[in-house]
Design a protein around this motif. Structure first.
Motif, PDB file in Angstrom:
ATOM      1  N   LEU A 190      46.559  22.418 -48.139  1.00 34.98           N
ATOM      2  CA  LEU A 190      47.304  22.389 -49.511  1.00 34.98           C
ATOM      3  C   LEU A 190      48.543  22.634 -48.996  1.00 34.98           C
ATOM      4  O   LEU A 190      50.178  21.821 -49.615  1.00 34.98           O
ATOM      5  N   ASN A 191      48.971  24.092 -48.210  1.00 35.70           N
ATOM      6  CA  ASN A 191      49.736  23.367 -47.612  1.00 35.70           C
ATOM      7  C   ASN A 191      50.968  22.807 -46.743  1.00 35.70           C
ATOM      8  O   ASN A 191      51.948  22.605 -46.274  1.00 35.70           O
TER       9      ASN A 191
ATOM     10  N   TRP B 158      49.862  20.138 -46.367  1.00 32.95           N
ATOM     11  CA  TRP B 158      49.920  18.565 -47.102  1.00 32.95           C
ATOM     12  C   TRP B 158      51.302  18.882 -47.966  1.00 32.95           C
ATOM     13  O   TRP B 158      52.384  17.927 -47.254  1.00 32.95           O
ATOM     14  N   TYR B 159      51.620  19.977 -47.389  1.00 31.11           N
ATOM     15  CA  TYR B 159      52.859  20.355 -48.492  1.00 31.11           C
ATOM     16  C   TYR B 159      53.612  20.191 -47.940  1.00 31.11           C
ATOM     17  O   TYR B 159      55.532  19.508 -48.251  1.00 31.11           O
ATOM     18  N   ARG B 160      54.101  20.652 -46.536  1.00 30.51           N
ATOM     19  CA  ARG B 160      55.227  20.297 -45.634  1.00 30.51           C
ATOM     20  C   ARG B 160      54.521  19.681 -44.469  1.00 30.51           C
ATOM     21  O   ARG B 160      55.304  20.299 -43.436  1.00 30.51           O
ATOM     22  N   ARG B 161      53.905  19.087 -44.812  1.00 30.16           N
ATOM     23  CA  ARG B 161      53.622  18.178 -43.548  1.00 30.16           C
ATOM     24  C   ARG B 161      55.057  17.224 -42.565  1.00 30.16           C
ATOM     25  O   ARG B 161      54.844  17.095 -41.914  1.00 30.16           O
ATOM     26  N   HIS B 162      56.037  17.023 -43.901  1.00 28.23           N
ATOM     27  CA  HIS B 162      57.376  16.935 -42.526  1.00 28.23           C
ATOM     28  C   HIS B 162      58.467  18.092 -42.033  1.00 28.23           C
ATOM     29  O   HIS B 162      58.522  17.886 -41.186  1.00 28.23           O
ATOM     30  N   GLU B 163      58.036  19.030 -42.736  1.00 30.77           N
ATOM     31  CA  GLU B 163      58.104  19.996 -41.965  1.00 30.77           C
ATOM     32  C   GLU B 163      57.978  20.488 -40.473  1.00 30.77           C
ATOM     33  O   GLU B 163      58.675  20.907 -39.513  1.00 30.77           O
TER      34      GLU B 163
ATOM     35  N   THR C 290      43.715  26.589 -49.692  1.00 34.05           N
ATOM     36  CA  THR C 290      44.906  26.969 -49.330  1.00 34.05           C
ATOM     37  C   THR C 290      46.145  26.780 -47.943  1.00 34.05           C
ATOM     38  O   THR C 290      47.245  25.826 -48.174  1.00 34.05           O
TER      39      THR C 290
ATOM     40  N   LYS D 168      50.391  14.402 -40.654  1.00 31.31           N
ATOM     41  CA  LYS D 168      51.688  13.265 -40.204  1.00 31.31           C
ATOM     42  C   LYS D 168      50.849  12.644 -39.033  1.00 31.31           C
ATOM     43  O   LYS D 168      51.046  13.225 -38.330  1.00 31.31           O
TER      44      LYS D 168
END
Length: 383
Positions: free
Chosen positions: A88-89, A91-96, A85, A24
């Protein structure tokens, strides 16, 4: 006393990861056209290159006329499946991921307080940086060797096979297919190794924090109880924060390590199968490139296993550090406090890949054994 960059080992790599659409951007959540472009930038970059290229590789493998021909593409297709994998991981958890990076860098609870701690931290960061710059350089070198080696072949060949929707085996059209191959594979390779580096760094950083806790406990060896008691409370509070970071780290690295371990046995297996059927005399350039690729793949599996093992080892070593304090001279109340801490330390610190296994050196050995077993079975079936 804080006068060092806590993330100095990967500071440059974090900037590169933002530019290639992995992490991000800073201030991405604000309104405006520029921030909207930042949000869609990863998809604009990776959809026509990474995902399209991987789809074409899999189409080539599925459409192959025999298993031997498919094996020439499958070793790289499975590698890129692991990359999907990871992408996608993250991107899905970009804020974390962004929150964890910010906390590791700016949280005052992790400030280094003495010159010795700063020296210890900087040396650790330099060691990590040296290892991973060699790993990144070696991986990119393998890719470059693959790009160049095809020019030493008699026939027109692509560095890494994929389905091309036009006749490319001509002088006029070859470089169109070769150019897309180079651009897409370079982006895939860079994304893969930088995501490996990020996951390993999270585990390395937390392992370093556990080592720092151990050093602070051992520094109480000659301290009086009046000085040791408030320091022990600070250490206990910091330990609680580090354990929470370990759980957050596990959420981020677990899917990528799981996919890497599961696919790596097949990748090494198909790479070895390709070497057996290729032969050095027929294709010396591609043979050497494939050998280098196998070596990089083994290192790629080893590194997260090693740093996961380091995290667990240094977390468990805190029990010995408690005994290094001047606990015999403490009062009964302080000893009870230490005893409660020792009970807390009995809860093991582990980073797991999914719910299947702990990330450590034993899983590395098991992966290599599985790769050999698959390879022997593949050779038997092909005969």
């Amino acid at each position: 006393m804080e006068s060092t960059n806590r993330l100095s080992a990967i500071q440059t790599l974090l900037v590169i990861q933002r530019w290639i659409g992995l992490l991000k951007w800073e201030n991405e959540g604000e309104d405006g056209v520029l921030n909207w472009l930042k949000r869609i930038y990863p998809f604009v970059l990776h959809l026509p290159l990474t995902f399209t290229y991987i789809a074409l590789m899999w189409y080539e493998a599925i459409a192959s006329s025999d298993f031997e021909e498919a094996g020439q593409v499958l070793y790289m297709s499975i590698t890129e499946l692991a990359l999907v994998t990871k992408l996608l991981n993250i991107w899905y958890r970009r804020h974390e991921a962004a929150n964890l990076i910010h906390e590791l860098q700016h949280d005052p609870a992790f400030n280094l307080r003495t010159a010795e701690e700063i020296q210890f931290w900087q040396q650790n960061q330099r060691d990590f940086k040296r290892i991973f710059y060699w790993y990144i350089g070696g991986s990119l070198f393998v890719a470059v060797m693959g790009y160049i080696s095809v020019f030493f072949q008699e026939d027109y060949e692509l560095p890494f096979g994929y389905y091309v929707p036009f006749e490319w085996r001509t002088r006029e059209r070859y470089f169109y297919a070769w150019g897309y191959n180079v651009v897409a594979m370079t982006l895939c390779c860079l994304s893969n190794i930088l995501l490996d580096t990020l996951g390993c760094y999270f585990m390395f950083h937390i392992a370093s924090l556990f080592r720092l806790l151990g050093r602070r406990l051992e520094a109480l060896k000659c301290a009086t109880e009046e000085k040791a008691k408030p320091e022990l409370r600070r250490i206990f509070q910091l330990h609680s924060k580090v354990r929470r970071l370990t759980r957050e780290c596990e959420v981020l690295v677990s899917p990528y390590v799981l996919s890497q371990v599961v696919f790596s046995a097949f990748i090494i297996c198909f790479s070895a199968y390709r070497l057996v059927h290729m032969g050095f005399r027929q294709r010396p350039g591609l043979f050497v490139t494939t050998v280098q690729f196998v070596a990089v793949m083994i290192v790629q599996i080893f590194l997260p296993c090693y740093y996961g093992n380091e995290l667990t080892f240094h977390a468990n070593a805190l029990t010995n550090s408690v005994f290094a304090t001047n606990w015999l001279e403490y009062s009964v109340g302080t000893r009870k406090l230490l005893n409660c801490y020792m009970e807390f330390l009995k809860r093991p610190v582990k980073v797991r890949a999914g719910v299947f296994f702990e990330i450590g050196l034993p899983i590395f050995v098991k992966t290599i054994n599985n790769a050999y077993s698959f390879f022997a079975l593949l050779l038997k079936i092909s005969k």
